[in-house]
Design a protein around this motif. Sequence first.
Motif, PDB file in Angstrom:
ATOM      1  N   ALA A 170      68.029  14.663  38.669  1.00 49.30           N
ATOM      2  CA  ALA A 170      66.606  14.969  38.785  1.00 49.30           C
ATOM      3  C   ALA A 170      66.380  16.441  39.113  1.00 49.30           C
ATOM      4  CB  ALA A 170      65.957  14.073  39.840  1.00 49.30           C
ATOM      5  N   VAL A 215      62.602  10.385  39.701  1.00 50.96           N
ATOM      6  CA  VAL A 215      62.934   9.756  38.420  1.00 50.96           C
ATOM      7  C   VAL A 215      61.817   8.812  37.996  1.00 50.96           C
ATOM      8  CG1 VAL A 215      64.569   8.259  37.217  1.00 50.96           C
ATOM      9  CG2 VAL A 215      65.419   9.980  38.829  1.00 50.96           C
ATOM     10  N   VAL A 228      62.828   6.769  30.697  1.00 52.45           N
ATOM     11  CA  VAL A 228      64.103   7.345  31.141  1.00 52.45           C
ATOM     12  C   VAL A 228      65.241   6.356  30.910  1.00 52.45           C
ATOM     13  CG1 VAL A 228      65.399   8.121  33.168  1.00 52.45           C
ATOM     14  CG2 VAL A 228      63.051   8.908  32.809  1.00 52.45           C
ATOM     15  N   LEU A 277      66.005  14.143  31.038  1.00 50.73           N
ATOM     16  CA  LEU A 277      66.376  13.410  32.245  1.00 50.73           C
ATOM     17  C   LEU A 277      67.136  12.134  31.896  1.00 50.73           C
ATOM     18  CD1 LEU A 277      66.427  13.144  35.264  1.00 50.73           C
ATOM     19  CD2 LEU A 277      64.132  12.138  35.180  1.00 50.73           C
TER      20      LEU A 277
END
Length: 260
Positions: free
Chosen positions: A12, A51, A65, A196
């Motif tokens: 992150a 996140v 993600v 990410l």
Amino acid sequence: MYLPIPSQPDCASAWREAVRAVDGRPGHAAYNVIIDIADPVAHATLANPRVAIVDEFLSDCEKSVETVANTIFPAGLYRRYGAPAFFDIFRDNILKKVRRSERWSGYYFERMIQYPVAEGDAPNQLWDIVERLKNEDVRALNKFELSLFDPVRDVDNSPYGGQCLSFMSFKIMPGAEKTLTLTAMYRNHFYIEKLLGNLIGLGRLMDFVAHEAGLKVGALTVISTHAEIDQPRRNGKPASRSDITAMITKFDQAAAPFAA
């Protein structure tokens, strides 16, 4: 021409600093961005509020993600079935559902475990690396390469489509406790929609290889030969720069209490 990002403790933090650096370049794009993460498995879940904020933003893009991370390593399948059994589960069950065409399924994991060759069975590059790492007769520390770019299927005139992760190189750092490191190269990299999830997926891949081979997880290095602060489509239209700025502001506000 390159843009080094100061080494970061986790995925992150690395995402935030890379976005900051590339966003400050002309056109919000840069070449040969080098990202280094000391511990790519630390806090790399939705339990990390940072996140979760990025994941929430991307949920309207159908590219969460977790979705992006799973294209690199299907961690849920591994936890449920173990290795090497989960390779067959992925090939026989998952791949049939997600395959877009014979050219590209959208899953990098596919090419790791069945890279196409002219003759014979498609090799499982990933499991071959694990088995060689476990083999005490293999003395190499820096000969564990994994190719994802396919010159037959991937050369076309599309500016962005198809595979972006091209190559990975695992290394063993000698010492009292042997440590696994990974360098991954991307030909093109969307830093809002993909970065990410990519970093988290690569960290999970490293964790798998290290666990199966009896090694410690070390640093992850990612080289984005071209990177940009993209504006992914949300609810049918590109996200605005103000939308992205608002998401990053929320991320920054969540970072301090989490770090504490």
